[in-house]
Design a protein around this motif. Structure first.
Motif, PDB file in Angstrom:
ATOM      1  N   LEU A  25       3.079 -10.689   7.007  1.00 29.48           N
ATOM      2  CA  LEU A  25       3.256  -9.447   6.250  1.00 29.48           C
ATOM      3  C   LEU A  25       4.507  -8.666   6.638  1.00 29.48           C
ATOM      4  CD1 LEU A  25      -0.450  -8.159   6.286  1.00 29.48           C
ATOM      5  CD2 LEU A  25       0.669  -9.574   4.558  1.00 29.48           C
ATOM      6  N   ILE A  34       8.881  -8.645   7.332  1.00 27.35           N
ATOM      7  CA  ILE A  34      10.146  -9.302   7.020  1.00 27.35           C
ATOM      8  C   ILE A  34      10.543 -10.165   8.224  1.00 27.35           C
ATOM      9  CG2 ILE A  34      12.590  -8.868   6.573  1.00 27.35           C
ATOM     10  CD1 ILE A  34      11.593  -6.144   5.306  1.00 27.35           C
ATOM     11  N   SER A  56       5.723  11.652   0.156  1.00 23.53           N
ATOM     12  CA  SER A  56       4.839  11.248  -0.938  1.00 23.53           C
ATOM     13  C   SER A  56       3.741  10.367  -0.355  1.00 23.53           C
ATOM     14  CB  SER A  56       5.613  10.502  -2.027  1.00 23.53           C
ATOM     15  OG  SER A  56       4.806  10.335  -3.182  1.00 23.53           O
ATOM     16  N   VAL A  76       0.278   7.529  -1.656  1.00 23.34           N
ATOM     17  CA  VAL A  76      -0.562   6.891  -2.668  1.00 23.34           C
ATOM     18  C   VAL A  76      -1.846   6.438  -1.998  1.00 23.34           C
ATOM     19  CG1 VAL A  76       1.408   6.107  -4.041  1.00 23.34           C
ATOM     20  CG2 VAL A  76       0.423   4.586  -2.326  1.00 23.34           C
ATOM     21  N   TYR A 130      -5.027   3.516  -2.228  1.00 24.58           N
ATOM     22  CA  TYR A 130      -5.531   2.258  -2.781  1.00 24.58           C
ATOM     23  C   TYR A 130      -7.056   2.275  -2.723  1.00 24.58           C
ATOM     24  CZ  TYR A 130      -0.853   0.217  -2.822  1.00 24.58           C
ATOM     25  OH  TYR A 130       0.465  -0.048  -3.095  1.00 24.58           O
ATOM     26  N   VAL A 159      -1.222   5.173   1.822  1.00 29.06           N
ATOM     27  CA  VAL A 159       0.109   4.822   2.319  1.00 29.06           C
ATOM     28  C   VAL A 159       1.022   6.026   2.124  1.00 29.06           C
ATOM     29  CG1 VAL A 159       2.039   3.209   2.193  1.00 29.06           C
ATOM     30  CG2 VAL A 159      -0.279   2.421   1.613  1.00 29.06           C
ATOM     31  N   PHE A 199       7.765   3.734   4.923  1.00 31.85           N
ATOM     32  CA  PHE A 199       6.379   3.700   4.481  1.00 31.85           C
ATOM     33  C   PHE A 199       5.485   3.302   5.641  1.00 31.85           C
ATOM     34  CE2 PHE A 199       8.735   2.339   0.576  1.00 31.85           C
ATOM     35  CZ  PHE A 199       8.502   3.486  -0.168  1.00 31.85           C
ATOM     36  N   GLY A 230      15.655  -6.538   2.439  1.00 41.09           N
ATOM     37  CA  GLY A 230      15.713  -5.141   2.007  1.00 41.09           C
ATOM     38  C   GLY A 230      14.382  -4.608   1.515  1.00 41.09           C
ATOM     39  N   GLY A 231      13.311  -5.360   1.724  1.00 38.83           N
ATOM     40  CA  GLY A 231      11.992  -4.938   1.253  1.00 38.83           C
ATOM     41  C   GLY A 231      11.687  -5.498  -0.122  1.00 38.83           C
ATOM     42  N   ALA A 272       9.708  -1.856  -3.745  1.00 36.45           N
ATOM     43  CA  ALA A 272       9.427  -1.152  -2.483  1.00 36.45           C
ATOM     44  C   ALA A 272       8.163  -1.654  -1.785  1.00 36.45           C
ATOM     45  CB  ALA A 272       9.355   0.363  -2.679  1.00 36.45           C
ATOM     46  N   LEU A 304       4.397  -4.740   2.955  1.00 37.87           N
ATOM     47  CA  LEU A 304       3.064  -5.313   3.124  1.00 37.87           C
ATOM     48  C   LEU A 304       2.361  -4.816   4.379  1.00 37.87           C
ATOM     49  CD1 LEU A 304       3.543  -9.005   1.905  1.00 37.87           C
ATOM     50  CD2 LEU A 304       3.031  -6.945   0.586  1.00 37.87           C
ATOM     51  N   LEU A 361       1.406  -1.286   1.288  1.00 33.88           N
ATOM     52  CA  LEU A 361       2.033  -0.885   0.019  1.00 33.88           C
ATOM     53  C   LEU A 361       2.327  -2.166  -0.771  1.00 33.88           C
ATOM     54  CD1 LEU A 361       3.124   1.546  -1.625  1.00 33.88           C
ATOM     55  CD2 LEU A 361       5.339   1.150  -0.549  1.00 33.88           C
ATOM     56  N   VAL A 362       1.448  -2.470  -1.716  1.00 34.36           N
ATOM     57  CA  VAL A 362       1.542  -3.714  -2.472  1.00 34.36           C
ATOM     58  C   VAL A 362       1.538  -3.423  -3.961  1.00 34.36           C
ATOM     59  CG1 VAL A 362       0.489  -5.175  -0.732  1.00 34.36           C
ATOM     60  CG2 VAL A 362      -0.975  -4.019  -2.376  1.00 34.36           C
ATOM     61  N   LEU A 363       1.896  -4.413  -4.732  1.00 34.82           N
ATOM     62  CA  LEU A 363       1.945  -4.407  -6.200  1.00 34.82           C
ATOM     63  C   LEU A 363       3.145  -3.589  -6.700  1.00 34.82           C
ATOM     64  CD1 LEU A 363      -1.747  -3.596  -7.262  1.00 34.82           C
ATOM     65  CD2 LEU A 363      -0.790  -5.797  -6.593  1.00 34.82           C
ATOM     66  N   GLY A 408       2.562   0.103  -6.764  1.00 33.26           N
ATOM     67  CA  GLY A 408       2.618   0.928  -5.559  1.00 33.26           C
ATOM     68  C   GLY A 408       3.864   1.801  -5.503  1.00 33.26           C
ATOM     69  N   MET A 413       4.113   5.882  -5.856  1.00 32.68           N
ATOM     70  CA  MET A 413       4.741   6.686  -4.802  1.00 32.68           C
ATOM     71  C   MET A 413       5.784   7.627  -5.418  1.00 32.68           C
ATOM     72  SD  MET A 413       4.369   6.915  -1.446  1.00 32.68           S
ATOM     73  CE  MET A 413       3.954   5.423  -0.533  1.00 32.68           C
ATOM     74  N   ILE A 443      12.525   8.401  -2.690  1.00 28.63           N
ATOM     75  CA  ILE A 443      11.498   7.399  -2.380  1.00 28.63           C
ATOM     76  C   ILE A 443      12.191   6.148  -1.861  1.00 28.63           C
ATOM     77  CG2 ILE A 443       9.662   5.964  -3.362  1.00 28.63           C
ATOM     78  CD1 ILE A 443       8.980   8.937  -3.064  1.00 28.63           C
ATOM     79  N   ASN A 444      11.506   5.454  -0.981  1.00 27.22           N
ATOM     80  CA  ASN A 444      12.082   4.305  -0.296  1.00 27.22           C
ATOM     81  C   ASN A 444      13.301   4.817   0.472  1.00 27.22           C
ATOM     82  OD1 ASN A 444      11.986   1.715   0.520  1.00 27.22           O
ATOM     83  ND2 ASN A 444      12.768   0.791  -1.331  1.00 27.22           N
ATOM     84  N   GLN A 445      14.401   4.128   0.423  1.00 28.17           N
ATOM     85  CA  GLN A 445      15.544   4.585   1.229  1.00 28.17           C
ATOM     86  C   GLN A 445      16.474   5.498   0.451  1.00 28.17           C
ATOM     87  OE1 GLN A 445      15.091   4.084   4.186  1.00 28.17           O
ATOM     88  NE2 GLN A 445      13.469   2.603   3.871  1.00 28.17           N
TER      89      GLN A 445
END
Lengths: 155, 397
Positions: free
Chosen positions: A24, A26, A84, A86, A88, A104, A116, B137-138, B142, B145, B149-151, B154, B158, B267-269
């Motif tokens: 899970l 990188i 922010s 979310v 699940y 998350v 995150f 880079g993810g 975004a 895992l 934060l999946v799908l 997600g 966010m 959001i994200n970076q």
């Protein structure tokens, strides 16, 4: 790796789900290995631009603010605020099955970068602006990843 | 008027199969070929005249350019293929136009033929490309895992949560998108969703990733759409009226962009900043010499309902932060000021990665949209949250 002598290790806890983290995260490279190693030592480290002194995530060869490629590794305080969030209500990955519903967060660290992380603790209602502190979770395969807990007294 | 794009290229023919789930039993090549035959018949060309091929979504959901050309007996002198993500519909059209402009081909077929539903759901374990979640880079939306934060939903959820907070928007107003596009789909025999949706249905829909509900999400479908483009001077001699490419602009990327969120949300970076859209000053409008108010119908990438809201803002149809209010009371529906995704879009026609919308743009500009026809439709736009756009017209300028 030379670390800032004033930094402190972040709280360490066991990941409450069941999974091998290696599936899970990188896959590390020589570029990201210092950050991966630091996490095992309880530290969240960030690249800090040697030219403009801004921190960045994720690991990148060039500063997104000034374009410089010179940088130092710096330990983060792990302190931040929720930008922010979310929730699940069901799990789409087996690792999180036992944790639903789970939250998350997108957290802005005091050093600037955003990342995150899961919100630790089921009885905490997330809100934007909530102060949070990074914790490091140890997964069943020995891997380490960052999550966040509400900063004491802030929830 | 800036005449850099004097409509040198046009869509000449389109072939579209119904958007379905789990019903395609034939090979992808056979599925693709049926759309190509429809498109050839639409414009009156012969297969041997197709000398350019562009593939959107390759193997394993679709076919890669080489096998497609071989199996469909296409002898091409120009071929290319994009990354297997829905965001490239406009880019594929742009590549076709540039190839035609530079003489790399005379007749280019853009082919979006892919069978998703054999593989389960996008973003789930086992779906082709799941390993993209672990890119350097993810994930492409975004996905992170280890954080759970999946799908693709997600990242949009966010961004939506932040947007609702930043601009003080009531998320229930997104119902206007879901309900409006479902009403459109009910008028479209190709659409996968055939049941009406009420406001109560929308409000009772469960969260997939809070704050996104199931009915905020697009419906995965199997898609086979072929679009044939040629130079405008050649298109005039073919069977159907040309649909001219008036202007276009590419996808925006970089540290200030998050693909599935409005700019400036942080959001994200991507950094948070006070985003002031260019609106009518976007290059796509300047190049065609038109303004957002001149557009008769907008077709946008709508993986999730907020994408429509953000596209309206990014391209200056609605003021920044006010699209949720702007799109109420039928304003984005047939008969309204700016009908959006009139075939039902990804939300209700089915997630065709932008090709159902492209086919619908052609129908609207030719006057072939039947019960969905916008009277006097002259200018149609494809645009996305991530910044690319194509303006299409039934006149060259």
């Amino acid at each position: 790796m030379a670390m800032n002598p004033t930094d402190t290790a972040l709280p360490l806890r066991d990941f409450p789900g069941l999974a091998e983290l290696q599936d899970l995260v990188i896959p590390p490279s020589a570029s990201s290995q210092p950050a991966v190693d630091a996490l095992k030592d309880g530290r969240l480290t960030l690249q800090c631009c040697a030219n403009c002194h801004r921190h960045r995530l994720p690991v990148a060869p060039v500063c997104p603010y000034c374009g410089s490629s010179a940088f130092d590794w710096k330990a983060s305080t792990g302190q931040g605020v929720v930008v922010s969030w979310v929730r699940y209500p069901r799990s789409y990955l087996p690792a999180f099955e036992a944790l639903i519903p789970y939250v998350v967060l997108c957290v802005e660290l005091t050093e600037g970068p955003r990342l995150f992380g899961r919100l630790v603790g089921k009885d905490v209602e997330p809100r934007i602006g909530m102060p949070v502190s990074a914790v490091i979770e140890r997964w069943t395969d020995g891997g380490h990843a960052v999550a966040f807990a509400a900063t004491d007294g802030a929830a | 008027m800036d005449s850099r794009f004097a409509s040198s290229v046009a869509i000449a023919g389109v072939g579209t199969l119904p958007f379905t789930r789990g019903e395609v039993k034939e090979s992808v090549a056979s599925f693709a070929n049926r759309a190509v035959e429809l498109a050839l018949d639409d414009c009156g060309l012969e297969r041997r005249q197709l000398d350019g091929l562009l593939i959107h979504i390759g193997s394993p959901r679709g076919l890669d350019y080489d096998e497609m050309a071989t199996l469909l007996a296409l002898e091409t002198r120009f071929a290319s293929q994009t990354w297997a993500h829905g965001r490239f519909a406009g880019t594929v059209i742009q590549h076709a136009a540039m190839a035609l402009d530079h003489g790399l081909a005379d007749y280019v077929v853009c082919l979006a033929a892919f069978v998703n539903t054999r593989f389960g759901h996008h973003g789930r374990v086992g779906f082709p490309g799941f390993s993209e979640n672990l890119r350097e880079g993810g994930g492409p939306h975004a996905e992170t895992l280890h954080a759970g934060l999946v799908l693709p939903a997600g990242g949009t959820a966010m961004a939506l949560q932040r947007y609702l907070h930043k601009y003080n928007v009531d998320r229930e107003k997104l119902a206007a998108v879901a309900l409006g596009q479902r009403r459109n789909a009910l008028l479209n025999p190709l659409a996968t969703m055939t049941q009406p949706m009420t406001l109560a249905d929308y409000q009772a829909s469960p969260y997939i990733v809070e704050p996104l509900r199931r009915l905020d999400c697009s419906v995965p479908v199997d898609t086979s759409v072929a679009v044939i483009l040629t130079r405008a001077d050649r298109a005039k001699d073919l069977r159907k009226p040309p649909v001219y490419l008036r202007s276009y602009q590419g996808i925006a990327a970089g540290p200030r962009e998050f693909v599935f969120g409005q700019r400036g949300l942080g959001i994200n970076q991507s950094e948070e900043f006070d985003y002031r859209p260019l609106g009518g000053d976007e290059p796509v409008f300047r190049a065609a010499g038109v303004m957002p108010g001149d557009v008769d119908t907008l077709h946008c990438y709508d993986g999730f309902t907020p994408h429509v809201m953000w596209t309206l803002e990014r391209f200056g149809f609605a003021p920044m932060g006010e699209a949720a209010d702007w799109m109420q009371n039928g304003r984005i529906e047939l008969g309204g000021e700016l009908p959006v995704n009139t075939s039902g879009g990804h939300l209700s026609e089915g997630h065709s990665n932008g090709w159902g919308q492209t086919a619908e743009i052609v129908r609207q500009l030719r006057g072939e949209a039947g019960p969905r026809q916008i009277p006097g439709c002259k200018l149609a736009m494809w645009a996305t949250t991530f910044g690319d756009a194509v303006l299409y017209g039934n006149e060259p300028h």
